[in-house]
Design a protein around this motif. Structure first.
Motif, mmCIF file in Angstrom:
data_model
loop_
_atom_site.group_PDB
_atom_site.id
_atom_site.type_symbol
_atom_site.label_atom_id
_atom_site.label_comp_id
_atom_site.label_asym_id
_atom_site.label_seq_id
_atom_site.Cartn_x
_atom_site.Cartn_y
_atom_site.Cartn_z
ATOM 1 N N GLY A 164 0.771 -1.230 0.000
ATOM 2 C CA GLY A 164 0.000 0.000 0.000
ATOM 3 C C GLY A 164 0.805 1.283 0.000
ATOM 4 N N PHE A 165 2.104 1.201 -0.271
ATOM 5 C CA PHE A 165 2.929 2.404 -0.265
ATOM 6 C C PHE A 165 2.640 3.246 -1.510
ATOM 7 N N PRO A 166 2.526 4.570 -1.372
ATOM 8 C CA PRO A 166 2.351 5.438 -2.552
ATOM 9 C C PRO A 166 3.643 5.496 -3.356
ATOM 10 N N LEU A 167 3.520 5.761 -4.645
ATOM 11 C CA LEU A 167 4.685 5.768 -5.529
ATOM 12 C C LEU A 167 5.737 6.788 -5.093
ATOM 13 N N LYS A 168 5.280 7.949 -4.623
ATOM 14 C CA LYS A 168 6.223 8.978 -4.193
ATOM 15 C C LYS A 168 7.093 8.483 -3.051
ATOM 16 N N LYS A 169 6.488 7.771 -2.101
ATOM 17 C CA LYS A 169 7.236 7.253 -0.955
ATOM 18 C C LYS A 169 8.177 6.125 -1.390
ATOM 19 N N ILE A 170 7.719 5.279 -2.318
ATOM 20 C CA ILE A 170 8.581 4.204 -2.821
ATOM 21 C C ILE A 170 9.832 4.791 -3.459
ATOM 22 N N LYS A 171 9.646 5.836 -4.244
ATOM 23 C CA LYS A 171 10.779 6.481 -4.910
ATOM 24 C C LYS A 171 11.772 7.017 -3.887
ATOM 25 N N GLU A 172 11.274 7.629 -2.824
ATOM 26 C CA GLU A 172 12.142 8.159 -1.768
ATOM 27 C C GLU A 172 12.967 7.045 -1.140
ATOM 28 N N VAL A 173 12.313 5.918 -0.854
ATOM 29 C CA VAL A 173 12.975 4.825 -0.147
ATOM 30 C C VAL A 173 14.040 4.166 -1.017
ATOM 31 N N ILE A 174 13.678 3.778 -2.235
ATOM 32 C CA ILE A 174 14.632 3.008 -3.045
ATOM 33 C C ILE A 174 15.757 3.877 -3.590
ATOM 34 N N ASN A 175 15.562 5.191 -3.624
ATOM 35 C CA ASN A 175 16.628 6.088 -4.080
ATOM 36 C C ASN A 175 17.501 6.599 -2.940
ATOM 37 N N SER A 176 17.159 6.211 -1.717
ATOM 38 C CA SER A 176 17.958 6.635 -0.569
ATOM 39 C C SER A 176 19.317 5.945 -0.594
ATOM 40 N N PRO A 177 20.399 6.665 -0.276
ATOM 41 C CA PRO A 177 21.737 6.049 -0.238
ATOM 42 C C PRO A 177 21.822 4.890 0.747
ATOM 43 N N SER A 178 20.942 4.895 1.742
ATOM 44 C CA SER A 178 20.978 3.852 2.764
ATOM 45 C C SER A 178 20.138 2.630 2.385
ATOM 46 N N PHE A 179 19.498 2.663 1.216
ATOM 47 C CA PHE A 179 18.615 1.564 0.839
ATOM 48 C C PHE A 179 19.408 0.278 0.643
ATOM 49 N N ASN A 180 18.954 -0.781 1.316
ATOM 50 C CA ASN A 180 19.579 -2.086 1.210
ATOM 51 C C ASN A 180 18.516 -3.067 0.725
ATOM 52 N N ARG A 181 18.727 -3.631 -0.436
ATOM 53 C CA ARG A 181 17.700 -4.467 -1.064
ATOM 54 C C ARG A 181 17.348 -5.682 -0.221
ATOM 55 N N ARG A 182 18.366 -6.353 0.341
ATOM 56 C CA ARG A 182 18.092 -7.544 1.142
ATOM 57 C C ARG A 182 17.306 -7.194 2.402
ATOM 58 N N GLU A 183 17.716 -6.116 3.082
ATOM 59 C CA GLU A 183 16.998 -5.697 4.286
ATOM 60 C C GLU A 183 15.554 -5.338 3.959
ATOM 61 N N ALA A 184 15.372 -4.696 2.815
ATOM 62 C CA ALA A 184 14.016 -4.321 2.410
ATOM 63 C C ALA A 184 13.162 -5.570 2.194
ATOM 64 N N LEU A 185 13.745 -6.585 1.572
ATOM 65 C CA LEU A 185 13.013 -7.822 1.332
ATOM 66 C C LEU A 185 12.641 -8.502 2.654
ATOM 67 N N GLU A 186 13.561 -8.467 3.602
ATOM 68 C CA GLU A 186 13.269 -9.062 4.907
ATOM 69 C C GLU A 186 12.129 -8.325 5.603
ATOM 70 N N LEU A 187 12.106 -6.995 5.449
ATOM 71 C CA LEU A 187 11.014 -6.213 6.032
ATOM 72 C C LEU A 187 9.696 -6.496 5.319
ATOM 73 N N HIS A 188 9.765 -6.616 3.988
ATOM 74 C CA HIS A 188 8.574 -6.974 3.219
ATOM 75 C C HIS A 188 8.022 -8.306 3.728
ATOM 76 N N GLN A 189 8.924 -9.256 3.926
ATOM 77 C CA GLN A 189 8.520 -10.581 4.378
ATOM 78 C C GLN A 189 7.790 -10.508 5.716
ATOM 79 N N GLN A 190 8.365 -9.771 6.662
ATOM 80 C CA GLN A 190 7.752 -9.649 7.986
ATOM 81 C C GLN A 190 6.379 -8.998 7.907
ATOM 82 N N MET A 191 6.288 -7.930 7.107
ATOM 83 C CA MET A 191 5.027 -7.203 7.018
ATOM 84 C C MET A 191 3.953 -8.027 6.310
ATOM 85 N N LEU A 192 4.351 -8.779 5.286
ATOM 86 C CA LEU A 192 3.389 -9.609 4.566
ATOM 87 C C LEU A 192 2.922 -10.786 5.426
#
Length: 248
Positions: A59-87
């Motif tokens: 349910g994340f808005p596109l604007k927020k997704i863009k902010e997150v994935i373009n952040s220098p601190s974005f870590n793809r694996r960590e994001a996937l782990e968070l997705h997993q927990q939330m799902l």
């Protein structure tokens, strides 16, 4: 091997127009555009697209997704782990709702009897299960102000607030290995402060005290750390620094 936009659309199950829109807003740029104007997507593009669609599912808005994935601190694996927990949590809530629906149907057929309490199992409209604790620490007026803020929201507004809540928590979780004093951490914790003040009135001192509660009370810590281990501690320190800076 690169894929054209139509091939990606067919592979993923989304429309070509959606991919064009993601390109236009800078969310997902193709690796290359040929002289003939064909967009070409690499495997890296597809991995980014997967991340985007996971965020959209939550349910994340596109604007927020863009902010997150373009952040220098974005870590793809960590994001996937968070997705997993939330799902997983989302699935748990849906499973509870399905169970309640099935029992309600049997109740209507006269096959079983449901108590009033059972009829509402699976519903959860609250993000804060610690109201009693909050009343002890900050008084009835502060808590009632928050509850009034939520109650006065429409259903759409509550859903939007819920998505904002998850979005900011995930953003903070992805930053938890950074220094709480860093600019990016303080900008994110300001988003948290602003979000809380949509439903209440948090002074710097109250905000700081709330952060301390995140680490001093195991119930708060467990709830917050669902987004990432160590998040409660990171937020506590970040909130302390933010509050102290506001008072300067």
């Amino acid at each position: 091997m690169s894929k054209r936009v139509k091939e990606v659309a067919e592979l993923v199950g989304i429309s070509v127009r959606t991919l064009h829109h993601y390109d236009e807003i800078g969310l997902l740029k193709p690796a290359k555009v040929t002289e003939a104007g064909y967009r070409l997507y690499t495997d890296d593009n597809l991995e980014t697209l997967q991340q985007i669609l996971f965020f959209r599912e939550l349910g994340f808005p596109l604007k927020k997704i863009k902010e997150v994935i373009n952040s220098p601190s974005f870590n793809r694996r960590e994001a996937l782990e968070l997705h997993q927990q939330m799902l997983i949590e989302k699935r748990r809530r849906l499973d509870n709702m399905i169970t309640t629906i099935n029992k309600t149907i049997k109740h209507m057929k006269g096959e079983i009897h449901m108590t009033n309490k059972e009829k509402f199992e699976g519903f959860d409209f609250s993000h804060n299960p610690y109201e009693e604790e909050a009343r002890k620490r900050w008084g009835d007026q502060a808590v009632d102000t928050v509850n009034t803020g939520i109650t006065n929201m429409s259903k759409d507004e509550r859903e939007h607030f819920s998505k904002e809540w998850d979005s900011v928590c995930m953003k903070l979780a992805l930053l938890r290995d950074r220094s709480p004093e860093s600019q990016v951490a303080q900008e994110a914790i300001k988003e948290w402060y602003d979000l809380l003040n949509k439903i209440g009135n948090y002074s710097p001192e109250t905000f700081k005290g709330l952060g301390q509660l995140y680490v001093n009370d195991d119930r708060f810590t467990r709830n917050i750390d669902k987004y990432g281990e160590g998040l409660a501690k990171f937020m506590c320190k970040s909130m302390e620094i933010f509050a102290d800076n506001m008072k300067k």
